[in-house]
Design an enzyme around this catalytic site. Structure first.
Site, PDB file in Angstrom:
ATOM      1  N   TYR A  83       1.261   5.183  -0.344  1.00  0.00           N
ATOM      2  CA  TYR A  83       0.440   6.410  -0.728  1.00  0.00           C
ATOM      3  C   TYR A  83       1.634   7.518  -0.734  1.00  0.00           C
ATOM      4  O   TYR A  83       1.541   8.507  -1.473  1.00  0.00           O
ATOM      5  CB  TYR A  83      -0.391   6.609   0.591  1.00  0.00           C
ATOM      6  CG  TYR A  83      -1.698   5.911   0.437  1.00  0.00           C
ATOM      7  CD1 TYR A  83      -1.793   4.632   0.924  1.00  0.00           C
ATOM      8  CD2 TYR A  83      -2.913   6.453   0.071  1.00  0.00           C
ATOM      9  CE1 TYR A  83      -2.855   3.813   1.034  1.00  0.00           C
ATOM     10  CE2 TYR A  83      -4.110   5.581   0.139  1.00  0.00           C
ATOM     11  CZ  TYR A  83      -4.062   4.302   0.779  1.00  0.00           C
ATOM     12  OH  TYR A  83      -5.267   3.685   0.840  1.00  0.00           O
ATOM     13  N   ASN A 117       0.870  -1.234   0.061  1.00  0.00           N
ATOM     14  CA  ASN A 117       0.046   0.012   0.043  1.00  0.00           C
ATOM     15  C   ASN A 117       1.047   1.187  -0.061  1.00  0.00           C
ATOM     16  O   ASN A 117       1.681   1.497   1.009  1.00  0.00           O
ATOM     17  CB  ASN A 117      -1.026   0.048   1.326  1.00  0.00           C
ATOM     18  CG  ASN A 117      -1.999  -1.071   1.178  1.00  0.00           C
ATOM     19  OD1 ASN A 117      -1.963  -1.815   0.058  1.00  0.00           O
ATOM     20  ND2 ASN A 117      -2.738  -1.349   2.085  1.00  0.00           N
TER      21      ASN A 117
HETATM   22  C1  NOJ Z   1      -5.276   1.903   4.593  1.00  0.00           C
HETATM   23  C2  NOJ Z   1      -6.306   1.144   4.821  1.00  0.00           C
HETATM   24  O1  NOJ Z   1      -5.767  -0.244   4.219  1.00  0.00           O
HETATM   25  C3  NOJ Z   1      -7.482   1.300   4.385  1.00  0.00           C
HETATM   26  O2  NOJ Z   1      -8.437   0.737   5.073  1.00  0.00           O
HETATM   27  C4  NOJ Z   1      -7.657   2.788   4.557  1.00  0.00           C
HETATM   28  O3  NOJ Z   1      -9.053   3.190   4.509  1.00  0.00           O
HETATM   29  C5  NOJ Z   1      -6.732   3.712   3.578  1.00  0.00           C
HETATM   30  N1  NOJ Z   1      -5.555   3.097   3.710  1.00  0.00           N
HETATM   31  C6  NOJ Z   1      -6.903   5.026   3.636  1.00  0.00           C
HETATM   32  O4  NOJ Z   1      -6.582   5.603   5.015  1.00  0.00           O
END
Ligand code: NOJ
Length: 618
Positions: A382, A380
């Site tokens: 970002y 993940n």
């Molecule tokens: C991380 C998480 O896995 C997800 O559940 C969350 O809503 C998003 N990022 C955004 O914060």
């Protein structure tokens, strides 16, 4: 070997006829061959790029390719078969929290204890899952990431307590609907909504008993759905739920641990549970089902504020070890925690007078058992951070930037975390728009773990605030996905990464944990006042669809030209201004300030003034 027309920023050599250093952007002929030898000891790969720039041939020797191409648009594509998807999570979309036999989850209890009820119904995907699949179709996607709710399948968490057929039916229906519509299901077993019974009975993740129960649950899922599900992720972002839930009381089950022991115990059991569930898949199901099992790890990329200061460089490396490495090293590395973590926590523990380290110890047998327990890694990705050495360990930065590091990584003392004021922000102030973090983290992962297996970008996205009037003109999201999807194209074409999927967070506005419906990450707008939870496409649906259905940015495609045209603008703050009504009020010196009267939202957790007071007073 790549050869083709690419857009590069060209700097003429200083001894050129013009005797100046013009920066030009132009279509140029590029020839690039993968370097025969990669510099695995460093973050960047070393390559040689030769390109013609107007009348010059410019040889760029030994420049990191990732640096050279960091901020440019790179027309190109990912291979056929690449997964284009959105990502969701059970608690955040399903609702029906106590319907048809579902048991109470930790997140149900935690939210209710805090007077928050949006998750009870959420997006009502329990009822409207067919619409969700239809939306995925409108987006032109070929995959669909979601998570299973443990207590919808096993209401009290255990097999002995009985399997809830209604829960199995629900997921069967969803999976079948996906397959009929040509979408590959990509399933997480645990996206934070574990059984409340376990928390009540034995402390949840801090107790080793949960490992067996998780394995039983995983086995039930493989048995029930594995004939059709070929991509399993055991956990989503273990870091977030162990720190949020067992360290800083920002997420379920809401434990505040001033002793800094519980998050380590919880993580220890999560890693054991992951390894068990992988071995179970490997030994009992793989031969028949021919699927894969991995894990989704969340991380923020870290860079030194001053690359020439060894302390800053060390700080950003340690940040990776304490964040991603905590989970990645046992699974993709040597089977144990990163040595730096082991040493630093042991030293801190000794100083604090503990008889042994607060970081639990894996046995030799466990280390062997952990190692290599993933068929792929989902990251993940970002955002990025800047790290610098500092003796100031107070939790609130005097400049207003909430010092996440001293709170979330309490054992890593002597460093501070900051951002570059020029980085754009969405509504969630901790997620800055730094698309280049994607390739850098991939480079780092490959070199740190000598890993050349499959990668997925399992989540990325941007949120806007909940406005009184819905706003479908989300140009910020179009920009964001243009930038971030182009990074996976670069990762494939320039860096040779075995990258296999891009998962946008998220399909529709959902329950963003503690911040409920305030943070809207959806490609589709969800009307939470409407009992039918109508979903309406935002403008970004069209742009993400163009990218997904053409595998990126093929040369000559209309959306490739659009991306080229808006690229530089998307790297500025302007497109993101509409994400937050607070932006003007709380923007000082380019960084939104930590105002004592408002709440702040970290990924998955909510912290506010009261929380900060607690931290300061502890
Ligand atoms: C991380 C998480 O896995 C997800 O559940 C969350 O809503 C998003 N990022 C955004 O914060």
């Amino acid at each position: 070997m790549f050869s083709g027309l690419k857009l590069l920023t060209c700097s003429a050599p200083s001894d050129s006829v013009t005797n100046s250093l013009p920066i030009m952007k132009t279509e140029v002929e590029v020839t690039w061959a993968p370097p025969s030898q990669t510099n695995l000891g460093s973050v960047y790969f070393v390559a040689t790029v030769m390109y013609s720039c107007r009348n010059y041939w410019v040889g760029v020797q030994s420049e990191p390719l990732s640096e050279l191409t960091r901020d440019i648009f790179w027309p190109g594509t990912v291979p056929d078969g690449y997964l284009w998807s959105t990502a969701t999570a059970s608690y955040q979309i399903e609702g029906a929290w106590n319907v048809d036999g579902k048991g109470e989850s930790m997140w149900d209890r935690f939210q209710h204890n805090n007077g928050r009820f949006a998750g009870d119904d959420a997006c009502k995907s329990y009822d409207y899952y067919a619409r969700d699949v239809e939306m995925s179709d409108e987006l032109g996607l070929n995959a669909y990431r979601f998570s299973l709710s443990w207590t919808r399948i096993l209401p009290d968490g255990t097999v002995a307590g009985g399997i809830n057929q209604a829960g199995i039916d629900y997921y069967n229906n969803l999976i079948n609907e996906l397959l009929i519509n040509g979408k590959t299901p990509y399933v997480s077993l645990y996206h934070w909504d574990g059984p409340q019974t376990f928390q009540d009975q034995f402390g949840g993740w801090v107790n080793e008993a949960i490992v067996d129960y998780f394995n039983d649950y995983a086995r039930v899922c493989y048995q029930a759905f594995g004939d059709r599900v070929k991509h399993w992720a055991t956990f989503n972002e273990p870091w977030s739920f162990v720190v949020g839930g067992y360290g800083i009381a920002g997420g379920a089950p809401g434990i505040w641990d001033a002793n800094k022991t519980e998050q380590y115990k919880a993580a220890h059991n999560a890693i054991r549970a992951h390894a068990r569930a992988w071995h179970t898949y490997d030994e009992e199901f793989r031969a028949d089902q021919q699927g894969s099992c991995g894990i989704v790890i969340g991380s923020l990329w870290s860079e030194p504020v001053d690359p020439n200061n060894p302390q800053d460089v060390l700080g950003s490396y340690l940040y990776q070890q304490f964040f991603m490495g905590w989970f990645a090293n046992p699974i993709f590395g040597n089977g144990n925690y990163p040595q730096e973590m082991i040493d630093i926590i042991a030293a801190n523990s000794q100083r604090e007078g503990w008889p042994q380290s607060r970081l639990p110890v894996f046995t030799e047998e466990e280390i062997l058992y952990n190692r290599g327990t993933a068929d792929f890694v989902g990251l993940n990705q970002y955002s990025a951070r800047l790290i610098h050495a500092s003796n100031d360990t107070s939790p609130v930065d005097p400049n207003g930037w909430f010092n996440w590091m001293s709170i979330m990584i309490p054992d890593l003392l002597g460093y501070r975390e900051t951002i570059d004021p020029s980085w754009p922000q969405g509504e969630m102030i901790f997620l800055l728009v730094t698309p280049w973090c994607v390739r850098r983290q991939l480079d780092y992962f490959r070199s740190e773990y000598q890993y050349e297996g499959p990668f997925y970008l399992t989540e990325t996205g941007i949120s806007e605030a909940e406005f009184e009037q819905p706003n479908f003109e989300d140009i910020w999201r179009t920009c964001y996905y243009t930038l971030y999807t182009n990074e996976v194209v670069k990762a494939v074409e320039l860096d040779g990464v075995d990258h296999r999927g891009f998962f946008a967070w998220t399909l529709m506005d959902n329950v963003e944990w503690g911040s409920e419906t305030h943070e809207r990450f959806g490609l589709f707008y969800t009307n939470f006042s409407d009992p039918a939870r109508t979903r309406t496409p935002k403008d970004s649906v069209a742009s993400y669809r163009d990218i997904a259905t053409t595998n990126g940015f093929p040369v000559g495609a209309p959306h490739t030209e659009t991306a080229r045209a808006i690229w530089d603008w998307c790297l500025t703050k302007e497109p993101y201004e509409g994400t937050s009504p607070q932006a003007a009020t709380f923007n000082t010196g380019g960084i939104r300030q930590a105002d004592p009267t408002v709440d702040y939202f970290l990924p998955g957790v909510r912290v506010g003034a009261a929380y900060r007071d607690k931290v300061v007073n502890n």
